[in-house]
Design a protein around this motif. Structure first.
Motif, PDB file in Angstrom:
ATOM      1  N   ALA A  66      11.041  -1.632   1.230  1.00 12.91           N
ATOM      2  CA  ALA A  66      12.074  -2.457   1.855  1.00 12.91           C
ATOM      3  C   ALA A  66      12.133  -2.201   3.355  1.00 12.91           C
ATOM      4  O   ALA A  66      12.255  -3.147   4.161  1.00 12.91           O
ATOM      5  N   ALA A  67      12.012  -0.935   3.761  1.00 13.67           N
ATOM      6  CA  ALA A  67      12.096  -0.589   5.192  1.00 13.67           C
ATOM      7  C   ALA A  67      10.934  -1.216   5.960  1.00 13.67           C
ATOM      8  O   ALA A  67      11.123  -1.755   7.072  1.00 13.67           O
ATOM      9  N   ILE A  68       9.747  -1.188   5.380  1.00 18.96           N
ATOM     10  CA  ILE A  68       8.581  -1.788   6.066  1.00 18.96           C
ATOM     11  C   ILE A  68       8.773  -3.292   6.201  1.00 18.96           C
ATOM     12  O   ILE A  68       8.477  -3.889   7.242  1.00 18.96           O
ATOM     13  N   TRP A  69       9.322  -3.891   5.161  1.00 15.14           N
ATOM     14  CA  TRP A  69       9.584  -5.335   5.226  1.00 15.14           C
ATOM     15  C   TRP A  69      10.611  -5.662   6.315  1.00 15.14           C
ATOM     16  O   TRP A  69      10.433  -6.623   7.065  1.00 15.14           O
ATOM     17  N   VAL A  70      11.648  -4.860   6.403  1.00 14.42           N
ATOM     18  CA  VAL A  70      12.676  -5.108   7.436  1.00 14.42           C
ATOM     19  C   VAL A  70      12.053  -4.965   8.820  1.00 14.42           C
ATOM     20  O   VAL A  70      12.225  -5.840   9.699  1.00 14.42           O
ATOM     21  N   ALA A  71      11.285  -3.886   8.998  1.00 13.91           N
ATOM     22  CA  ALA A  71      10.655  -3.650  10.306  1.00 13.91           C
ATOM     23  C   ALA A  71       9.673  -4.768  10.637  1.00 13.91           C
ATOM     24  O   ALA A  71       9.659  -5.309  11.765  1.00 13.91           O
ATOM     25  N   GLY A  72       8.880  -5.158   9.659  1.00 16.04           N
ATOM     26  CA  GLY A  72       7.899  -6.230   9.853  1.00 16.04           C
ATOM     27  C   GLY A  72       8.579  -7.543  10.168  1.00 16.04           C
ATOM     28  O   GLY A  72       8.141  -8.296  11.055  1.00 16.04           O
ATOM     29  N   GLY A  73       9.653  -7.820   9.458  1.00 18.75           N
ATOM     30  CA  GLY A  73      10.397  -9.061   9.679  1.00 18.75           C
ATOM     31  C   GLY A  73      10.958  -9.119  11.080  1.00 18.75           C
ATOM     32  O   GLY A  73      10.857 -10.155  11.774  1.00 18.75           O
ATOM     33  N   LEU A  74      11.531  -8.020  11.536  1.00 18.85           N
ATOM     34  CA  LEU A  74      12.098  -7.978  12.895  1.00 18.85           C
ATOM     35  C   LEU A  74      11.001  -8.150  13.941  1.00 18.85           C
ATOM     36  O   LEU A  74      11.167  -8.868  14.936  1.00 18.85           O
ATOM     37  N   LEU A  75       9.883  -7.499  13.698  1.00 20.12           N
ATOM     38  CA  LEU A  75       8.748  -7.605  14.627  1.00 20.12           C
ATOM     39  C   LEU A  75       8.245  -9.038  14.688  1.00 20.12           C
ATOM     40  O   LEU A  75       7.978  -9.586  15.776  1.00 20.12           O
ATOM     41  N   ALA A  76       8.153  -9.654  13.512  1.00 16.31           N
ATOM     42  CA  ALA A  76       7.679 -11.037  13.449  1.00 16.31           C
ATOM     43  C   ALA A  76       8.632 -11.966  14.190  1.00 16.31           C
ATOM     44  O   ALA A  76       8.197 -12.884  14.902  1.00 16.31           O
ATOM     45  N   LEU A  77       9.908 -11.735  14.079  1.00 12.99           N
ATOM     46  CA  LEU A  77      10.894 -12.575  14.780  1.00 12.99           C
ATOM     47  C   LEU A  77      10.802 -12.372  16.295  1.00 12.99           C
ATOM     48  O   LEU A  77      10.942 -13.322  17.078  1.00 12.99           O
ATOM     49  N   THR A 121       0.845  -1.201   0.000  1.00 10.51           N
ATOM     50  CA  THR A 121       0.000   0.000   0.000  1.00 10.51           C
ATOM     51  C   THR A 121       0.881   1.252   0.000  1.00 10.51           C
ATOM     52  O   THR A 121       0.637   2.197  -0.749  1.00 10.51           O
ATOM     53  N   ALA A 122       1.904   1.208   0.868  1.00 10.63           N
ATOM     54  CA  ALA A 122       2.787   2.382   0.959  1.00 10.63           C
ATOM     55  C   ALA A 122       3.469   2.635  -0.378  1.00 10.63           C
ATOM     56  O   ALA A 122       3.544   3.774  -0.851  1.00 10.63           O
ATOM     57  N   ARG A 123       3.949   1.575  -1.003  1.00  5.29           N
ATOM     58  CA  ARG A 123       4.632   1.741  -2.289  1.00  5.29           C
ATOM     59  C   ARG A 123       3.668   2.299  -3.341  1.00  5.29           C
ATOM     60  O   ARG A 123       3.994   3.211  -4.094  1.00  5.29           O
ATOM     61  N   TRP A 124       2.464   1.734  -3.344  1.00  4.47           N
ATOM     62  CA  TRP A 124       1.455   2.176  -4.325  1.00  4.47           C
ATOM     63  C   TRP A 124       1.138   3.664  -4.116  1.00  4.47           C
ATOM     64  O   TRP A 124       1.104   4.436  -5.066  1.00  4.47           O
ATOM     65  N   LEU A 125       0.948   4.012  -2.829  1.00  6.69           N
ATOM     66  CA  LEU A 125       0.595   5.413  -2.528  1.00  6.69           C
ATOM     67  C   LEU A 125       1.736   6.360  -2.900  1.00  6.69           C
ATOM     68  O   LEU A 125       1.524   7.403  -3.502  1.00  6.69           O
ATOM     69  N   LEU A 126       2.956   5.951  -2.521  1.00  4.60           N
ATOM     70  CA  LEU A 126       4.108   6.839  -2.772  1.00  4.60           C
ATOM     71  C   LEU A 126       4.361   7.027  -4.267  1.00  4.60           C
ATOM     72  O   LEU A 126       4.684   8.129  -4.709  1.00  4.60           O
TER      73      LEU A 126
END
Lengths: 448, 230
Positions: free
Chosen positions: B88-99, B43-48
């Motif tokens: 990419a930043a959202i994915w990194v943040a999400g990945g860390l949160l998920a871990l 969504t963020a990518r689409w919006l940006l």
């Protein structure tokens, strides 16, 4: 502009002089060998034709290490009695001043113009310090249209060898003519006559610290005069013969500065040049006569080799500057010549479109602008080589016809440049019709 | 025998059950986080991409040659770059949160290391981008200069400059990350010394042959008159 803005040495000279009707500027850098002749000619010209005016010759020097400045101040006009029928009312003053800032012809002119403005000069002429063919009549021919016919800008008109002035013939003259619609044959001739108000206009501008400070100054002067509607004419000066000068200068830097200066003014005057179609002649003063010309040595093979070297190595840069068709055409020319040694010929249309592409690439900053301009050198050499091969057997008038054809091609394809500049593309077939449609206009208004 | 097998089987099932009871909820939560991350990132990518104009940034990228560096010189849009970075930043943040949901010592250490390294990683990445841009700029300058001056093998010169400058940025980036510091600096110094020695030898060879270049130099001098007639 006040004398406070001038270097101390210049300011003190101003105080001594007070006022001068005519200023002759002679930029120099290590021109000890030729400058005495130039100063003598200028001095004699002023005494002979403008004895009733107050006048000063200003040498603006870039830090010569030879005796250039001493020659300017010490040269005597021994045979003046042979030239003049009456004694001049005012003596001709001479100054030799060092200029400051970026080393180059433009910076030298700036000091001359500042002095002219501070001296409230009615007319100013600038002449190269390496001229061997200058006569006192040149001074009259450059100043008279300004002083007696209300022209603002007098461009020189010379006879030159067919291979002399190749930047002028292949780029600057045809491009300036197609852009601004006036046929100034030597827009970067280097010797100009200027009115006081045009000098003031030049000084008002803030782009002196660009390519204008170097070799870009001549086309900058001409373009502003044309684009801003000042009254422009030409004076026939005979032959232009000059010393080899500035051994440090190289072709790429020169081409870079001249084309950079042309391109730099394109955005500013886009509303002027985009509305102009065709071109009209410019008034020409002086009695025309034929003169013997010094031959110019040209090594065509070396120029072609430079082009082939460019073809091999610069494709990544050209790819960013040139349109697809032009890139393919140049590449094929290189391959054809390398493969079977076919006749080397650059079509006028290819050359014109190449220049247009480079102008657009420069405008769009597709890569660093210096890279764009410097990568033009091999293509320019190819064009010159082609021109030399095409005109080996030709005499002056036939060569002039070929240059005229190139100019017409620039004018015919100008709608493509206008369209590309505005981010549009037009089909090639349409160009001819669109270009033919408008008649050459008297589009330039004279400044009041 | 049967009773013993039943007991082991029961214990195994019990263990699996306890593992499932222990890991399934966090796994499901992590899965949900990944799904939300994916949704957010897209969504963020689409919006940006659709809302950003970034004309100034576009021209900076074009003028600096960074756009060209990424081989998209003519169609580059900064909005796309910003969107990709955000993605990419959202994915990194999400990945860390998920871990971090698993709350084990291993994942905790992983998340901690990643968080502490993140600023250094960003700086190192910027250094590499800048190094790549500078290498490209200087390599192109050398290439054009060498062609115009008729220097032999312009592309090799340009490649040499590109390698030297980019590897310098790798050295600095590695220094920032404290990664194999001495090995990389050592390699770079050897590379640099090699380049200097080659250059000196080439120059010496050229100067030695300069005497035999007399007639050509004379020819060049004679030809200069052409270029001094603007």
């Amino acid at each position: 502009m006040t004398s406070a803005d001038l270097p101390a040495e210049a300011a003190s000279c101003l105080q001594r002089l007070g006022k001068s009707d005519i200023v002759i500027g002679v930029p120099s850098y290590n021109n000890g060998r030729t400058i005495a002749h130039v100063v003598r000619a200028a001095h004699a010209g002023l005494s002979k034709y403008y004895g009733q005016y107050t006048s000063v010759i200003i040498n603006s020097d870039g830090g010569s290490t030879d005796d250039t400045r001493e020659k300017v101040l010490g040269t005597a006009v021994e045979d003046s009695h042979l030239l003049m029928l009456r004694t001049p009312l005012s003596p001709v003053h001479r100054l030799s001043l060092p200029y400051h800032g970026i080393p180059g012809k433009g910076s030298a002119f700036r000091l001359v113009f500042r002095m002219a403005e501070a001296l409230n000069a009615k007319a100013c002429a600038v002449i190269d310090s390496d001229l061997r063919s200058i006569t006192p009549e040149w001074i009259d021919l450059l100043l008279r249209p300004v002083l007696h016919a209300s022209y603002d800008f007098v461009a020189p008109y010379y006879h030159r060898h067919k291979y002399d002035g190749t930047i002028t013939n292949s780029i600057v003259y045809p491009l300036t003519r197609s852009l601004y619609g006036q046929r100034v044959r030597q827009p970067i001739g280097g010797d100009f006559g200027l009115s006081g108000r045009l000098v003031r206009r030049y000084l008002e501008r803030d782009d002196w610290e660009t390519d204008v400070a170097r070799f870009g100054i001549d086309i900058w002067l001409t373009t502003i005069a044309l684009a801003e509607g000042y009254r422009v004419c030409q004076s026939f000066l005979g032959a232009k013969l000059h010393d080899a000068k500035d051994p440090g200068a190289d072709l790429t830097a020169m081409l870079n500065q001249v084309t950079g200066s042309v391109f730099q003014l394109l955005p500013e005057y886009r509303h002027v040049w985009q509305s102009i179609a065709g071109s009209r002649p410019v008034d020409l003063f002086g009695f025309r006569y034929d003169v013997g010309l010094e031959p110019v040595a040209v090594n065509v093979q070396r120029m072609i080799a430079a082009f082939l070297q460019g073809c091999e190595n610069l494709e990544e840069v050209w790819n960013l500057a040139l349109g697809e068709d032009q890139l393919r055409a140049w590449s094929e020319l290189g391959k054809r010549h390398q493969g079977n040694g076919a006749v080397f010929h650059v079509e006028d249309e290819l050359w014109v479109r190449t220049i247009h592409d480079f102008a657009c690439a420069w405008r769009e900053h597709r890569i660093e602008r210096g890279h764009i301009l410097r990568s033009l050198t091999p293509l320019y050499l190819a064009r010159v080589a082609s021109f030399v091969l095409d005109t080996v057997e030709d005499d002056g008038p036939r060569v002039e016809d070929k240059i005229e054809n190139l100019c017409l091609c620039f004018e015919r394809l100008k709608p493509e440049l206008v369209a590309a500049w505005s981010g549009r593309r037009i089909a090639r077939g349409k160009v001819t019709d669109e270009a033919r449609a408008p008649e050459p206009q008297a589009h330039v208004e004279v400044k009041q | 025998m049967t009773e013993s097998m039943n007991r082991i089987w029961g214990l195994t099932l019990q263990r699996i059950d306890s593992y499932i009871a222990l890991f399934l909820p966090p796994f499901l939560v992590a899965l949900a986080i990944v799904f939300v991350t994916w949704l957010l990132a897209r969504t963020a990518r689409w919006l940006l991409v659709r809302t950003s104009h970034g004309g100034r940034f576009d021209s900076f990228l074009r003028e600096s040659g960074i756009a060209n560096l990424l081989h998209r010189p003519l169609h580059w849009r900064s909005a796309r770059l910003v969107a990709d970075v955000a993605y990419a930043a959202i994915w990194v943040a999400g990945g860390l949160l998920a871990l971090s949901v698993f709350d084990s010592s291993a994942t905790g250490a992983m998340v901690g290391t990643a968080l502490s390294l993140l600023p250094k990683l960003v700086i190192a990445a910027l250094l590499l981008v800048f190094g790549a841009w500078l290498a490209q700029f200087l390599a192109r300058s050398i290439l054009i200069w060498a062609v115009n001056e008729n220097v032999a093998r312009p592309r090799y010169w340009a490649l040499g400059v590109r390698i030297l400058v980019f590897s310098l940025s790798v050295v600095v980036a590695a220094e920032t990350l404290d990664f194999a510091r001495y090995a990389i600096i050592g390699t770079y110094l050897i590379l640099l010394a090699g380049a200097v020695v080659s250059l000196s030898l080439g120059l010496g060879y050229r100067l030695r042959n300069a005497g035999s270049d007399g007639p050509r130099a004379e020819e060049r001098e004679r030809e200069q008159s052409l270029w001094h007639h603007l």
